[in-house]
Structure formats: structure tokens, C-alpha cells
Design a protein around this motif. Structure first.
Motif, PDB file in Angstrom:
ATOM      1  N   ALA A  34     -45.388  -0.276  82.667  1.00 42.81           N
ATOM      2  CA  ALA A  34     -46.021   0.903  82.068  1.00 42.81           C
ATOM      3  C   ALA A  34     -45.959   2.095  83.013  1.00 42.81           C
ATOM      4  CB  ALA A  34     -47.471   0.585  81.708  1.00 42.81           C
ATOM      5  N   ARG A  35     -46.175   1.861  84.280  1.00 43.41           N
ATOM      6  CA  ARG A  35     -46.146   2.959  85.253  1.00 43.41           C
ATOM      7  C   ARG A  35     -44.736   3.505  85.427  1.00 43.41           C
ATOM      8  NH1 ARG A  35     -48.045   3.335  91.507  1.00 43.41           N
ATOM      9  NH2 ARG A  35     -47.423   5.489  91.707  1.00 43.41           N
ATOM     10  N   CYS A  36     -43.763   2.664  85.248  1.00 49.50           N
ATOM     11  CA  CYS A  36     -42.384   3.052  85.523  1.00 49.50           C
ATOM     12  C   CYS A  36     -41.660   3.663  84.339  1.00 49.50           C
ATOM     13  CB  CYS A  36     -41.600   1.838  86.020  1.00 49.50           C
ATOM     14  SG  CYS A  36     -42.187   1.237  87.600  1.00 49.50           S
ATOM     15  N   LYS A  37     -42.253   3.667  83.165  1.00 49.00           N
ATOM     16  CA  LYS A  37     -41.556   4.209  81.985  1.00 49.00           C
ATOM     17  C   LYS A  37     -41.025   5.621  82.204  1.00 49.00           C
ATOM     18  CE  LYS A  37     -43.031   1.309  78.312  1.00 49.00           C
ATOM     19  NZ  LYS A  37     -43.215   1.182  76.926  1.00 49.00           N
ATOM     20  N   PRO A  38     -41.824   6.545  82.778  1.00 48.49           N
ATOM     21  CA  PRO A  38     -41.307   7.906  82.937  1.00 48.49           C
ATOM     22  C   PRO A  38     -40.298   8.063  84.085  1.00 48.49           C
ATOM     23  CG  PRO A  38     -43.588   7.807  83.691  1.00 48.49           C
ATOM     24  CD  PRO A  38     -43.237   6.461  83.118  1.00 48.49           C
ATOM     25  N   MET A  39     -40.181   7.061  84.943  1.00 47.73           N
ATOM     26  CA  MET A  39     -39.256   7.143  86.077  1.00 47.73           C
ATOM     27  C   MET A  39     -37.830   6.835  85.629  1.00 47.73           C
ATOM     28  SD  MET A  39     -41.105   4.993  89.086  1.00 47.73           S
ATOM     29  CE  MET A  39     -42.760   5.296  89.628  1.00 47.73           C
ATOM     30  N   GLY A  40     -36.887   7.325  86.382  1.00 48.04           N
ATOM     31  CA  GLY A  40     -35.506   6.912  86.183  1.00 48.04           C
ATOM     32  C   GLY A  40     -35.299   5.539  86.792  1.00 48.04           C
ATOM     33  N   ILE A  41     -34.146   4.950  86.581  1.00 47.18           N
ATOM     34  CA  ILE A  41     -33.905   3.581  87.047  1.00 47.18           C
ATOM     35  C   ILE A  41     -33.926   3.462  88.576  1.00 47.18           C
ATOM     36  CG2 ILE A  41     -31.380   3.721  87.018  1.00 47.18           C
ATOM     37  CD1 ILE A  41     -33.447   0.674  85.920  1.00 47.18           C
ATOM     38  N   GLN A  42     -33.365   4.415  89.300  1.00 45.12           N
ATOM     39  CA  GLN A  42     -33.340   4.320  90.764  1.00 45.12           C
ATOM     40  C   GLN A  42     -34.736   4.449  91.372  1.00 45.12           C
ATOM     41  OE1 GLN A  42     -30.846   2.650  91.028  1.00 45.12           O
ATOM     42  NE2 GLN A  42     -29.603   3.685  92.536  1.00 45.12           N
ATOM     43  N   PRO A  43     -35.542   5.450  90.993  1.00 49.07           N
ATOM     44  CA  PRO A  43     -36.906   5.495  91.526  1.00 49.07           C
ATOM     45  C   PRO A  43     -37.717   4.259  91.140  1.00 49.07           C
ATOM     46  CG  PRO A  43     -36.353   7.596  90.525  1.00 49.07           C
ATOM     47  CD  PRO A  43     -35.245   6.631  90.191  1.00 49.07           C
ATOM     48  N   LYS A  46     -36.767   1.367  93.447  1.00 49.39           N
ATOM     49  CA  LYS A  46     -37.318   1.589  94.795  1.00 49.39           C
ATOM     50  C   LYS A  46     -38.818   1.314  94.803  1.00 49.39           C
ATOM     51  CE  LYS A  46     -37.337   5.043  98.442  1.00 49.39           C
ATOM     52  NZ  LYS A  46     -36.928   6.383  98.832  1.00 49.39           N
ATOM     53  N   TRP A  47     -39.531   1.807  93.804  1.00 48.96           N
ATOM     54  CA  TRP A  47     -40.975   1.613  93.747  1.00 48.96           C
ATOM     55  C   TRP A  47     -41.324   0.140  93.565  1.00 48.96           C
ATOM     56  CZ3 TRP A  47     -44.423  -0.043  89.921  1.00 48.96           C
ATOM     57  CH2 TRP A  47     -45.768   0.156  90.227  1.00 48.96           C
ATOM     58  N   VAL A  48     -40.653  -0.529  92.634  1.00 46.44           N
ATOM     59  CA  VAL A  48     -40.927  -1.946  92.389  1.00 46.44           C
ATOM     60  C   VAL A  48     -40.630  -2.768  93.637  1.00 46.44           C
ATOM     61  CG1 VAL A  48     -40.172  -3.982  91.089  1.00 46.44           C
ATOM     62  CG2 VAL A  48     -40.672  -1.858  89.891  1.00 46.44           C
ATOM     63  N   SER A  49     -39.527  -2.466  94.302  1.00 48.85           N
ATOM     64  CA  SER A  49     -39.177  -3.183  95.530  1.00 48.85           C
ATOM     65  C   SER A  49     -40.268  -3.015  96.586  1.00 48.85           C
ATOM     66  CB  SER A  49     -37.834  -2.672  96.058  1.00 48.85           C
ATOM     67  OG  SER A  49     -37.504  -3.318  97.246  1.00 48.85           O
ATOM     68  N   ALA A  50     -40.778  -1.800  96.739  1.00 45.87           N
ATOM     69  CA  ALA A  50     -41.850  -1.552  97.710  1.00 45.87           C
ATOM     70  C   ALA A  50     -43.116  -2.318  97.334  1.00 45.87           C
ATOM     71  CB  ALA A  50     -42.135  -0.057  97.804  1.00 45.87           C
ATOM     72  N   GLU A  51     -43.458  -2.323  96.048  1.00 46.16           N
ATOM     73  CA  GLU A  51     -44.651  -3.045  95.601  1.00 46.16           C
ATOM     74  C   GLU A  51     -44.493  -4.548  95.804  1.00 46.16           C
ATOM     75  OE1 GLU A  51     -47.682  -1.767  94.429  1.00 46.16           O
ATOM     76  OE2 GLU A  51     -46.752   0.017  95.294  1.00 46.16           O
ATOM     77  N   LEU A  52     -43.336  -5.092  95.469  1.00 43.51           N
ATOM     78  CA  LEU A  52     -43.104  -6.528  95.637  1.00 43.51           C
ATOM     79  C   LEU A  52     -43.149  -6.938  97.103  1.00 43.51           C
ATOM     80  CD1 LEU A  52     -40.265  -7.159  93.029  1.00 43.51           C
ATOM     81  CD2 LEU A  52     -42.660  -7.861  92.848  1.00 43.51           C
ATOM     82  N   SER A  53     -42.691  -6.069  97.995  1.00 48.19           N
ATOM     83  CA  SER A  53     -42.674  -6.407  99.420  1.00 48.19           C
ATOM     84  C   SER A  53     -44.082  -6.562  99.988  1.00 48.19           C
ATOM     85  CB  SER A  53     -41.893  -5.360 100.211  1.00 48.19           C
ATOM     86  OG  SER A  53     -42.609  -4.152 100.280  1.00 48.19           O
ATOM     87  N   ARG A  54     -45.069  -5.986  99.317  1.00 51.13           N
ATOM     88  CA  ARG A  54     -46.464  -6.098  99.776  1.00 51.13           C
ATOM     89  C   ARG A  54     -47.147  -7.377  99.308  1.00 51.13           C
ATOM     90  NH1 ARG A  54     -46.741  -0.383  97.840  1.00 51.13           N
ATOM     91  NH2 ARG A  54     -46.305   0.867  99.676  1.00 51.13           N
TER      92      ARG A  54
END
Length: 73
Positions: A34-43, A46-54
Motif C-alpha cells: 500500500a505504501r509503495c503504490k505511488p512509487m516507481g519500481i526502482q524506489p 530500494k525501500w523494500v530492500s531497506a525495510e527487509l534488511s532491518r
């Protein structure tokens, strides 16, 4: 005859904990989507990868599986 869960030594509490963890992973995946819907695929990647790393390795794998399952819908 015993169930496969019983043969693996999983108790009722263990099965409930597993189900709760899977449900939590699903909720996290839904919120991420839901948070990522307005983002493009690359952002988004990057965001999901950062969240998963935590996350802990187990939660990370469960959330990743939930994201992949929801991607097919």
C-alpha cells in the motif's frame, strides 16, 4: 496415525505461533504494498530492500514470501 506436524514435534502452541507469524508477515506485506503504490519500481525496490534488511532473517523470509504470493494476485 499421527499428523506430519506431530511427527516434526510441533505442538499446538508452536503451530499457533507459526500461524500468527505468517499472519503478521501478510499484514506487513500488505502495508508495504500500500505504501509503495505511488512509487516507481526502482524506489519501491530500494525501500523494500531497506525495510527487509532491518528484519530478523526468519521474518524477512516470511515477508518476502508474502510479498511474492501477493504479487501474483
Amino acid at each position: 496415525m499421527t499428523s506430519s506436524a506431530a511427527r516434526r514435534g510441533l505442538t499446538a502452541d508452536g503451530l499457533i505461533a507459526k500461524a500468527n507469524a505468517e499472519q503478521l508477515a501478510g499484514v506487513i506485506a500488505d502495508k508495504m504494498r500500500a505504501r509503495c503504490k505511488p512509487m516507481g519500481i526502482q524506489p519501491w525496490r530500494k525501500w523494500v530492500s531497506a525495510e527487509l534488511s532491518r528484519m530478523s532473517p526468519l521474518l524477512r523470509s516470511m515477508v518476502r514470501a508474502a510479498l511474492e504470493a501477493r504479487a501474483g494476485k
